[in-house]
Design an enzyme around this catalytic site. Structure first.
Site, PDB file in Angstrom:
ATOM      1  N   LYS A  30       0.826  -1.214   0.000  1.00  0.00           N
ATOM      2  CA  LYS A  30       0.000   0.000   0.000  1.00  0.00           C
ATOM      3  C   LYS A  30       0.858   1.261   0.000  1.00  0.00           C
ATOM      4  CE  LYS A  30      -3.945  -0.483   2.614  1.00  0.00           C
ATOM      5  NZ  LYS A  30      -4.690  -0.800   3.875  1.00  0.00           N
ATOM      6  N   GLY A  49      -7.620   3.173  -3.579  1.00  0.00           N
ATOM      7  CA  GLY A  49      -7.079   1.966  -4.211  1.00  0.00           C
ATOM      8  C   GLY A  49      -5.841   2.221  -5.067  1.00  0.00           C
ATOM      9  N   ARG A  97     -12.240  13.997   8.581  1.00  0.00           N
ATOM     10  CA  ARG A  97     -13.201  14.899   7.928  1.00  0.00           C
ATOM     11  C   ARG A  97     -14.601  14.339   8.129  1.00  0.00           C
ATOM     12  NH1 ARG A  97     -14.414  11.092   3.991  1.00  0.00           N
ATOM     13  NH2 ARG A  97     -12.582   9.997   3.201  1.00  0.00           N
ATOM     14  N   VAL A 148     -19.199  11.025   3.646  1.00  0.00           N
ATOM     15  CA  VAL A 148     -20.434  10.945   2.864  1.00  0.00           C
ATOM     16  C   VAL A 148     -21.550  10.294   3.694  1.00  0.00           C
ATOM     17  CG1 VAL A 148     -21.518   9.989   0.787  1.00  0.00           C
ATOM     18  CG2 VAL A 148     -19.140  10.761   0.698  1.00  0.00           C
TER      19      VAL A 148
END
Lengths: 165, 448, 165, 448
Positions: free
Chosen positions: B158, B165, B292, B295
């Site tokens: 990663k 991704g 943050r 959604v």
């Protein structure tokens, strides 16, 4: 839309064996429907009018501060008495504060009547404490200065009106 | 409370923040790009400022333009929403130096959490389980191979600066590891300008569960329960629910405590999310922190009755948390469906265009967060989220029934959307049982 | 949109035997509909299916039972061989069950080819256990019987097609 | 539960009932008039049947047409909504004789409560305070004068069969009483075919507070708290809230108990409302019972979390009440604004026509119940209700703030509406304080 036009339409309807005409122009606020006596029409398609010219007016009395007017459309600022030909706006390339001169002691970069080139610096826009010199990007004669010294301007807001050749 | 706040975002989250401000009697300044200039939601702001052309880099991502607008409009604070500049520590820093409050965590926290390897280290330090992997970053192939030998294949490579991704590779053996390290580094360098990598053991078909955190500037931290975000397509969340439908009580408690512990140890302030994956035996591992508003925040609002965006505003303006942990009561069940403009028959390709008819669902238990309406043109420049349908009911079964009928009555014409995908999810028997993992969509629905 | 364009459209309609034109320009916000005189479309309402000619399609894959299939568009069922002129529908004046005769043992009130007057009883509609004799309300020749014996009918549903003089 | 239900109504309440049915997996049959045939909400029904032309008398009020449709569609039950046939005992009777369940109280209760003088007698018998007045009906002028002498002027002459202010007269002295009796009788005969009158003392500027009742077929009765419906224009409710914002605890309790007592004494079943007026000293008097679901039912749903229409369906299908009185918890505050198609600048004249743009409010705490959308044509034949905005928040102050912003963001173009009236109410200082009476609208808003 006037009576003449309707009369003309009716003639066309007869000529072409049209039984129904619908016409809408939300911008102009007009809507016209003409329908001849005919046997019952088939089930009509519900028309979901997508033609929503939105802005229009907001309904009824608006409470204070509820819905402020949108930023003035650039077109609204175009003086009506200027000749339409060969006039170009110099838009602001950024958000900031408009200054006509380097400092209050200096002369403005341009006045009405000044002849400028693409490369002429026409004003300064201060953004984030940085003074950005703005070039005309168009050549011609300055016809009007659309913003006051020290005013805030947004992106794309017209700053000058220039008559090009 | 602030007098005047600039909303540095667009679409549904810009409208969400505006609603919170209006309810708190805070004036709003909305910035917009040329591509959004006709949007009706701009009408609701006290002031609007055009900050650039449609392309985000010159408008919603332009720090100079947004700061200039904030200075011109004389605001006290900026709410960044999610995406765009929400997790840009440089932006948070510039706000601070301009004496404008950035509504979110400090620049230091944003920066720390944006570095995924660093966040992983912080979690280890706080004693939170992390997926077995490299301690810190890996500098070369040799180190990668050593780590892989220790934790066993398959492993995930990663990017420290990663997200969405990108800069991520799965390796099943030494050869694919070496190749993967090179590919991931190149991709991360291209995408984030930073090729730093770390490694984790691959957890197969995990569940994705995250805990909502609130912290004030006086060191108080509370959690608002968890959300199950396992319905994903290519690492993108599609549907979320709260609480997680199938979670042993002790695991749930430990998750919550771990999230609070990590947030306290790094001195987290404002709203954020601590994300975990759970393996099939409900063992959980920290993966990252989102510094943050997210959604999917409305599902948490529904089950707690706490308005997260108002809390963000209160915290940023110096208030103490309005609830102690004891006062947070989770009640009922909430589900959110993200409605996107995309074509379900063409690999979910984004599908901008004119919305000729838009009839959102309504009635008991249904909340709709959207900036879209009949006649709205979805710009091609931004993400494809049209809005969110959120339902809230006393039980999960009732929430599922309400979401079904809400999706059925939702009419969107003119553009393609993923409504049909959601309708299928809501009628899937595995989903109905409440225990599913991140492979669910692929296994049960996307195959056909 | 101006008259010239409409005139041009009408000519194209005649040339191509187009009977209906709808035009929308959401950008300009205008909408136009032109429709030619045609005989009423024949019978068509499938029993107990909504007579809703629904706009557009519903988006995407529809889950079972979510939104019932819509009635086929009337136009699709128009028999192409009937003459278009002088055809009138006899609509159902009520909701109920349609019977062609007083009882299964009796002959039907009318068959195709029968010549009827306004006052002719053409069928029975059973509503709330009451047998209501339905009169034609139109004179002419029965061209088609649009509903099967024993079928449920809704208000306004066409029952017979009659050729008038 | 029923297998298949016919919805004998139109507009927002038809959609409301349909939503409840869909969530309970009950099939729906919607009947409609020619004037409504294009309405998009009809799409959501399992079956639709046209029952007549636009005029209500031949469609929504036509008992033969509706019963025929019910028989053809083979439904188990009919939900009448409100208005139209909802309180028509003859219709309830015919449903019963046709072996179709009428979703509402029995024909006997509907009939008893429809007779206002009779309902008043029942309340007196149950020991509920009623406004001083005639005991039973008044047969002539002599009797009227005698009652007036006893209770003192001003008095209100009311029609037993009355509703909507028709057959009602205020009298200040003997002469206006005699005239009023004649006028009211003539009006009641014309409007209801029944000139029976009764009399009550005039209560000046009362508050209008009603209690929601649920009763099952096993004799269980519960209340779901009260609603304040004092914001009225010509006896028509405009805005409702729950709970009532300013009510001493003991008065509130007595109101609830009185409502349950009356409902029990008459054997009330299904959903209904017991209406009271309160004078300036918070003395309350029974006025009438509404034996149906009401327009303003959502505010009660929000503060109790109980879906009233689902309860109606459950009760009618033979279920016991799903909540005991102890399980009913009132929490938070809800407000409803009725949005009508009417012209605020022309004496609120109904204003049908094409809705060119309809963008309902959304977001946290906002519920919208409406059948309207961009492109919907409001028929001129029916009532002018376009829909309802309902907000729910932990406190009244927050509910008021949320309703303000919801009204501000509501866009309706093409027709005139009363949105502006609601915006003014929500910003009125008397309303903000929470104690207002039925004269509020006239005194504070309609004058200027």
């Amino acid at each position: 839309m006037d009576l003449d036009m309707i009369e003309k339409l009716l003639e066309l309807m007869r000529e072409h064996e049209i039984v129904e005409v619908e016409y809408e122009d939300p911008e102009a606020g007009t809507r016209l429907k003409l329908k001849k006596a005919v046997p019952p029409p088939p089930p009509s398609h519900p028309v979901l009018t997508p033609a929503l010219a939105l802005p229009a007016h907001m309904e009824g009395v608006m409470p204070m501060g509820a819905l402020p007017p949108m930023a003035p459309a650039p077109a609204a600022e175009t003086p009506q008495d200027v000749e339409r030909a060969n006039l170009t706006e110099v838009p602001s390339p950024m958000v900031g504060t408009f200054y006509r001169a380097v400092s209050p002691e200096n002369d403005p970069f341009v006045e009405v009547g000044a002849v400028i080139t693409d490369e002429s610096v026409v004003c300064i826009i201060e953004a984030m404490k940085v003074m950005n010199e703005i070039k005309a990007e168009v050549a011609g004669e300055v016809v009007e200065i659309l913003v006051q010294n020290g005013e805030a301007v947004e992106f794309g807001q017209p700053l000058f009106l220039v008559r090009t050749e | 409370m602030f007098n005047r706040v600039l909303i540095a975002n667009r679409g549904e989250i810009a409208l969400r923040v505006l609603r919170a401000c209006r309810e708190l009697d805070v004036q709003t300044v909305m910035v917009y790009s040329k591509a959004d200039e006709d949007a009706v939601y701009l009408r609701h702001a006290d002031e609007t400022i055009c900050i650039g052309p449609g392309v985000s880099g010159e408008s919603y991502l332009s720090i100079p333009n947004i700061i200039s607008a904030a200075e011109i409009a004389d605001v006290d604070a900026i709410h960044p929403g999610y995406g765009f500049l929400a997790e840009n520590s440089h932006f948070a820093e510039i706000c601070r130096s301009s004496n404008i409050e950035f509504i979110g965590p400090s620049a230091e926290i944003v920066s720390m959490m944006g570095d995924k390897a660093r966040a992983r280290e912080e979690a280890e330090r706080a004693g939170i389980p992390v997926v077995p992997g490299s301690s810190g970053t890996i500098s070369d192939e040799e180190e990668g191979l050593a780590v892989a030998r220790e934790i066993g294949y398959p492993v995930l490579i990663k990017a420290s600066a990663g997200g969405g991704g990108r800069g991520m590779r799965l390796a099943h053996n030494d050869i694919s590891l070496v190749n993967g390290i090179h590919a991931a580094r190149a991709e991360a360098e291209a995408a984030f300008g930073d090729g730093t990598l770390y490694m984790e053991k691959w957890v197969d078909k995990p569940r994705h569960v995250e805990v909502q955190i609130l912290g004030d500037s006086y060191g108080n931290i509370i959690h608002l329960g968890e959300r199950d975000c396992s319905v994903q397509r290519r690492n993108q969340k599609v549907l979320e629910e709260a609480p997680c439908a199938d979670l042993p009580r002790d695991v749930r408690k430990k998750l919550h405590r771990s999230a609070v512990k990590l947030a306290k140890s790094v001195g987290f302030e404002n709203a954020g999310t601590v994300e975990f994956i759970l393996d099939e035996d409900d063992r959980f591992y920290f993966i990252e922190v989102n510094a943050r508003i997210q959604v999917e925040h409305p599902v948490t609002e529904m089950i707690t009755g706490i308005d997260l965006v108002k809390e963000q505003l209160r915290i940023a303006s110096g208030d103490k948390l309005s609830h102690s942990q004891d006062q947070v009561k989770v009640k009922g069940h909430a589900i959110e469906c993200r409605i996107n403009a995309e074509d379900p028959d063409d690999d979910y390709r984004p599908c901008p265009g004119l919305v000729t008819s838009f009839i959102p669902p309504g009635g008991s238990g249904v909340r709709v967060d959207t900036h879209v309406y009949s006649g709205y043109r979805v710009p091609s420049l931004y993400d494809s989220l049209l809005g969110k349908v959120i339902v809230f009911k006393p039980t999960r079964a009732e929430a599922v029934a309400t979401m079904r009928r809400a999706l059925d009555e939702f009419v969107i014409e003119g553009i393609k959307t993923n409504l049909s995908l959601h309708r299928r999810i809501l009628r899937n028997s595995v989903f109905a049982k409440g225990r599913y993992n991140t492979a669910f969509l692929k296994e049960y629905l996307l195959k056909g």
